[in-house]
Write a protein that holds these residues in place. Structure first.
Motif, PDB file in Angstrom:
ATOM      1  N   GLU A  74       0.850  -1.184   0.000  1.00  0.00           N
ATOM      2  CA  GLU A  74       0.000   0.000   0.000  1.00  0.00           C
ATOM      3  C   GLU A  74       0.890   1.240   0.000  1.00  0.00           C
ATOM      4  N   ASP A  78       0.860   5.189   0.754  1.00  0.00           N
ATOM      5  CA  ASP A  78       0.141   6.360   1.257  1.00  0.00           C
ATOM      6  C   ASP A  78       1.146   7.469   1.551  1.00  0.00           C
ATOM      7  N   PHE A 119      -3.295  -0.467  -2.780  1.00  0.00           N
ATOM      8  CA  PHE A 119      -3.920   0.788  -2.336  1.00  0.00           C
ATOM      9  C   PHE A 119      -2.988   1.953  -2.650  1.00  0.00           C
ATOM     10  N   ASP A 146      -3.070   6.432  -2.122  1.00  0.00           N
ATOM     11  CA  ASP A 146      -3.836   7.620  -1.747  1.00  0.00           C
ATOM     12  C   ASP A 146      -3.430   8.772  -2.660  1.00  0.00           C
ATOM     13  N   GLU A 204      -7.797  -2.973  -8.914  1.00  0.00           N
ATOM     14  CA  GLU A 204      -9.061  -2.220  -8.926  1.00  0.00           C
ATOM     15  C   GLU A 204      -8.995  -0.914  -8.122  1.00  0.00           C
ATOM     16  N   ALA A 205      -8.457  -0.983  -6.894  1.00  0.00           N
ATOM     17  CA  ALA A 205      -8.502   0.209  -6.043  1.00  0.00           C
ATOM     18  C   ALA A 205      -7.654   1.356  -6.603  1.00  0.00           C
ATOM     19  N   VAL A 212      -8.903   5.208  -8.024  1.00  0.00           N
ATOM     20  CA  VAL A 212      -8.393   6.523  -7.626  1.00  0.00           C
ATOM     21  C   VAL A 212      -8.043   7.352  -8.859  1.00  0.00           C
TER      22      VAL A 212
END
Lengths: 108, 144
Positions: free
Chosen positions: A19, A21, A51, A53, A81-82, A86
């Protein structure tokens, strides 16, 4: 987040994992700018990124801009997908060159 | 109701995302809804760390989520000094910009994003809500 970096012909491929971020995106940004600073074309393999952000997206945008300024190629591949959502929400899915797999770039 | 207490460090945020995902999955949200909501919560909490705590990763945050019919209500509290009331920047997306999408994403994903009223000891409160299609079936089932 961890990442691997490898050279594939004219491209350097950065493959982050996990992920991304605001804690980890500065590390990705530094790698992106370092590769582009060495005059390489750059691919980001997102296949193992679950993920992102907005700070991660900002790092990618900065990379795209730098690549354009330096006349280098910059592309994304393997979006889950995620992260794809975004990019869609920020309307950047039409701005980034995106292909399904890294091999689609390398074989082009 | 779900209450998640966390700090602004990397592990705290990873735990936040994991617990919000699990709770939404258990409620019956689909993967797309879950991904969007986790992103909005992430952006809200990241803004608290950046703006309210001035980048201090040790600051405490408390997220409460509850379901009300087919809507989810979010309340994010911090213990930083009260903010100066200036709104967080909400910039439209654009290829030429490298940042400032956090609030835009929160507003794009949630139906409502606004400041709430702090209670004893709290510094700032952000409230968000969203109607979730994945919960409509559940509400119909409960009322049937």
């Amino acid at each position: 987040m961890e990442f691997e970096i490898r050279n594939e012909g004219d491209y350097t491929v950065i493959a982050p994992r996990g992920e991304i971020d605001f804690h980890s995106s500065p590390r990705l940004r530094r790698q992106i700018l370092d590769v582009l600073g060495r005059g390489r074309d750059l691919l980001i393999d997102m296949a193992a990124v679950s993920f992102v952000d907005s700070s991660a997206i900002a790092s990618l945008v900065e990379g795209l801009q730098q690549a354009k300024e330096k006349g280098r190629r910059f592309g994304l591949a393997g979006l889950q997908e995620a992260p794809r959502q975004v990019l869609h929400l920020t309307r950047l899915d039409t701005v980034f060159p995106i292909r399904a797999r890294i091999d689609d770039w390398l074989e082009a | 109701m779900q209450e998640i207490c966390f700090t602004g460090d990397e592990a705290g945020f990873r735990d936040l995302r994991q617990r919000v995902r699990r709770w939404l999955d258990a409620l019956g949200c689909n993967s797309s809804e879950t991904a969007e909501i986790v992103l909005a919560v992430q952006e809200a909490a990241a803004n608290v760390v950046r703006h309210a705590y001035g980048g201090d990763l040790s600051g405490r945050l408390v997220l409460r989520i509850r379901r009300e019919g087919d809507r989810l209500l979010f309340r994010l509290a911090d213990y930083a000094p009260e903010a100066d009331g200036r709104p967080w920047p909400c910039l439209p997306p654009g290829e030429g910009r490298c940042g400032g999408w956090g609030v835009y994403l929160m507003r794009r994903i949630m139906d409502r994003v606004e400041c709430g009223t702090p209670v004893a000891g709290e510094g700032n409160v952000l409230e968000m809500s969203k109607r979730v299609d994945g919960l409509v079936m559940r509400v119909q089932h409960e009322s049937g």
